[in-house]
Design a protein around this motif. Structure first.
Motif, mmCIF file in Angstrom:
data_model
loop_
_atom_site.group_PDB
_atom_site.id
_atom_site.type_symbol
_atom_site.label_atom_id
_atom_site.label_comp_id
_atom_site.label_asym_id
_atom_site.label_seq_id
_atom_site.Cartn_x
_atom_site.Cartn_y
_atom_site.Cartn_z
ATOM 1 N N MET A 194 0.824 -1.195 0.000
ATOM 2 C CA MET A 194 0.000 0.000 0.000
ATOM 3 C C MET A 194 0.868 1.259 0.000
ATOM 4 O O MET A 194 0.539 2.210 -0.679
ATOM 5 C CB MET A 194 -0.917 -0.005 1.222
ATOM 6 C CG MET A 194 -1.972 -1.103 1.212
ATOM 7 S SD MET A 194 -3.205 -0.833 -0.032
ATOM 8 C CE MET A 194 -4.171 0.421 0.752
ATOM 9 N N GLU A 195 1.933 1.251 0.777
ATOM 10 C CA GLU A 195 2.791 2.431 0.851
ATOM 11 C C GLU A 195 3.458 2.711 -0.499
ATOM 12 O O GLU A 195 3.605 3.870 -0.883
ATOM 13 C CB GLU A 195 3.842 2.256 1.942
ATOM 14 C CG GLU A 195 3.240 2.242 3.334
ATOM 15 C CD GLU A 195 4.200 1.754 4.394
ATOM 16 O OE1 GLU A 195 5.247 1.170 4.037
ATOM 17 O OE2 GLU A 195 3.905 1.949 5.571
ATOM 18 N N LEU A 196 3.850 1.666 -1.205
ATOM 19 C CA LEU A 196 4.472 1.857 -2.519
ATOM 20 C C LEU A 196 3.477 2.446 -3.512
ATOM 21 O O LEU A 196 3.818 3.317 -4.316
ATOM 22 C CB LEU A 196 5.023 0.538 -3.063
ATOM 23 C CG LEU A 196 6.223 -0.048 -2.342
ATOM 24 C CD1 LEU A 196 6.557 -1.419 -2.919
ATOM 25 C CD2 LEU A 196 7.419 0.869 -2.444
ATOM 26 N N VAL A 197 2.246 1.965 -3.468
ATOM 27 C CA VAL A 197 1.203 2.468 -4.365
ATOM 28 C C VAL A 197 0.951 3.950 -4.103
ATOM 29 O O VAL A 197 0.900 4.768 -5.030
ATOM 30 C CB VAL A 197 -0.105 1.664 -4.205
ATOM 31 C CG1 VAL A 197 -1.229 2.282 -5.010
ATOM 32 C CG2 VAL A 197 0.121 0.222 -4.608
ATOM 33 N N GLU A 198 0.804 4.326 -2.836
ATOM 34 C CA GLU A 198 0.545 5.723 -2.485
ATOM 35 C C GLU A 198 1.751 6.602 -2.798
ATOM 36 O O GLU A 198 1.601 7.725 -3.289
ATOM 37 C CB GLU A 198 0.153 5.843 -1.008
ATOM 38 C CG GLU A 198 -0.096 7.263 -0.544
ATOM 39 C CD GLU A 198 -1.201 8.009 -1.293
ATOM 40 O OE1 GLU A 198 -1.244 9.248 -1.158
ATOM 41 O OE2 GLU A 198 -2.000 7.387 -2.012
ATOM 42 N N ALA A 199 2.950 6.102 -2.539
ATOM 43 C CA ALA A 199 4.147 6.876 -2.872
ATOM 44 C C ALA A 199 4.218 7.126 -4.377
ATOM 45 O O ALA A 199 4.549 8.230 -4.822
ATOM 46 C CB ALA A 199 5.398 6.143 -2.400
ATOM 47 N N GLY A 200 3.894 6.120 -5.162
ATOM 48 C CA GLY A 200 3.896 6.279 -6.616
ATOM 49 C C GLY A 200 2.857 7.278 -7.079
ATOM 50 O O GLY A 200 3.102 8.090 -7.974
ATOM 51 N N ARG A 201 1.662 7.257 -6.477
ATOM 52 C CA ARG A 201 0.610 8.215 -6.839
ATOM 53 C C ARG A 201 1.047 9.642 -6.519
ATOM 54 O O ARG A 201 0.875 10.554 -7.324
ATOM 55 C CB ARG A 201 -0.695 7.889 -6.104
ATOM 56 C CG ARG A 201 -1.862 8.777 -6.562
ATOM 57 C CD ARG A 201 -3.021 8.710 -5.597
ATOM 58 N NE ARG A 201 -2.688 9.258 -4.294
ATOM 59 C CZ ARG A 201 -2.654 10.558 -4.003
ATOM 60 N NH1 ARG A 201 -2.905 11.465 -4.920
ATOM 61 N NH2 ARG A 201 -2.355 10.958 -2.779
ATOM 62 N N PRO A 245 7.211 -6.474 -6.379
ATOM 63 C CA PRO A 245 7.374 -7.680 -5.564
ATOM 64 C C PRO A 245 6.381 -7.691 -4.404
ATOM 65 O O PRO A 245 6.019 -6.642 -3.876
ATOM 66 C CB PRO A 245 8.805 -7.597 -5.054
ATOM 67 C CG PRO A 245 9.374 -6.327 -5.540
ATOM 68 C CD PRO A 245 8.373 -5.613 -6.364
ATOM 69 N N TYR A 246 5.960 -8.884 -4.051
ATOM 70 C CA TYR A 246 5.011 -9.028 -2.940
ATOM 71 C C TYR A 246 5.599 -8.497 -1.648
ATOM 72 O O TYR A 246 4.947 -7.803 -0.901
ATOM 73 C CB TYR A 246 4.611 -10.492 -2.786
ATOM 74 C CG TYR A 246 3.680 -10.739 -1.639
ATOM 75 C CD1 TYR A 246 2.379 -10.245 -1.671
ATOM 76 C CD2 TYR A 246 4.100 -11.436 -0.525
ATOM 77 C CE1 TYR A 246 1.518 -10.459 -0.615
ATOM 78 C CE2 TYR A 246 3.247 -11.657 0.536
ATOM 79 C CZ TYR A 246 1.954 -11.168 0.484
ATOM 80 O OH TYR A 246 1.097 -11.374 1.528
ATOM 81 N N ARG A 247 6.839 -8.800 -1.404
ATOM 82 C CA ARG A 247 7.484 -8.337 -0.170
ATOM 83 C C ARG A 247 8.821 -7.687 -0.506
ATOM 84 O O ARG A 247 9.672 -8.288 -1.143
ATOM 85 C CB ARG A 247 7.727 -9.484 0.783
ATOM 86 C CG ARG A 247 6.469 -10.070 1.350
ATOM 87 C CD ARG A 247 6.817 -10.940 2.547
ATOM 88 N NE ARG A 247 5.654 -11.629 3.032
ATOM 89 C CZ ARG A 247 4.850 -11.151 3.978
ATOM 90 N NH1 ARG A 247 5.102 -9.996 4.522
ATOM 91 N NH2 ARG A 247 3.811 -11.832 4.365
ATOM 92 N N VAL A 248 8.960 -6.476 -0.037
ATOM 93 C CA VAL A 248 10.241 -5.775 -0.109
ATOM 94 C C VAL A 248 10.545 -5.365 1.324
ATOM 95 O O VAL A 248 9.722 -4.714 1.967
ATOM 96 C CB VAL A 248 10.170 -4.523 -1.008
ATOM 97 C CG1 VAL A 248 11.480 -3.769 -0.986
ATOM 98 C CG2 VAL A 248 9.791 -4.898 -2.428
ATOM 99 N N GLY A 249 11.696 -5.771 1.827
ATOM 100 C CA GLY A 249 12.055 -5.442 3.202
ATOM 101 C C GLY A 249 12.129 -3.939 3.419
ATOM 102 O O GLY A 249 12.545 -3.188 2.542
ATOM 103 N N LEU A 271 13.182 -3.663 -9.666
ATOM 104 C CA LEU A 271 12.333 -4.569 -8.898
ATOM 105 C C LEU A 271 10.943 -4.706 -9.488
ATOM 106 O O LEU A 271 10.260 -5.690 -9.237
ATOM 107 C CB LEU A 271 12.220 -4.081 -7.451
ATOM 108 C CG LEU A 271 13.518 -3.972 -6.663
ATOM 109 C CD1 LEU A 271 13.252 -3.352 -5.306
ATOM 110 C CD2 LEU A 271 14.162 -5.343 -6.525
ATOM 111 N N GLY A 272 10.490 -3.714 -10.230
ATOM 112 C CA GLY A 272 9.143 -3.743 -10.774
ATOM 113 C C GLY A 272 8.789 -2.412 -11.401
ATOM 114 O O GLY A 272 9.658 -1.589 -11.695
#
Length: 96
Positions: free
Chosen positions: A1-8, A37-41, A75-76
């Motif tokens: 979720m954080e990656l999606v919002e950061a990208g937006r 990726p499903y999980r990124v540390g 990574l994606g």
């Protein structure tokens, strides 16, 4: 979720800062495509790379590559599309 919002937020910033969209323009998001990726540390430093390109007109398109900042490995990807609308158009669309 954080990656999606950061990208937006990144895509929104690009529209205003790099592509000259007025700060009072409202973006109506119409498409989101992710290949991440499903999980990124949380200890992995991330960055977004993007080509400096924007189609003419009201529709915006932001395609960014998600990368590991320390190794440079891709990574994606995150792709966002939106329309710039005035407040009345936004209200009408949201009311539907």
């Amino acid at each position: 979720m954080e990656l999606v919002e950061a990208g937006r937020q990144f895509a929104t910033m690009l529209e205003h800062e790099e592509h000259g969209r007025p700060l009072d323009a409202t973006l109506l998001w119409v498409m989101l495509r992710l290949d991440i990726p499903y999980r990124v540390g949380r200890d992995v430093p991330l960055l977004l790379r993007w080509p400096v390109a924007r189609p003419a007109g009201r529709r915006s398109h932001c395609a960014a590559t998600l990368a590991d900042a320390s190794r440079g490995a891709d990574l994606g990807s995150l792709t966002y599309e939106a329309y710039a609308v005035d407040p009345e158009q936004y209200a009408r669309t949201r009311a539907r």
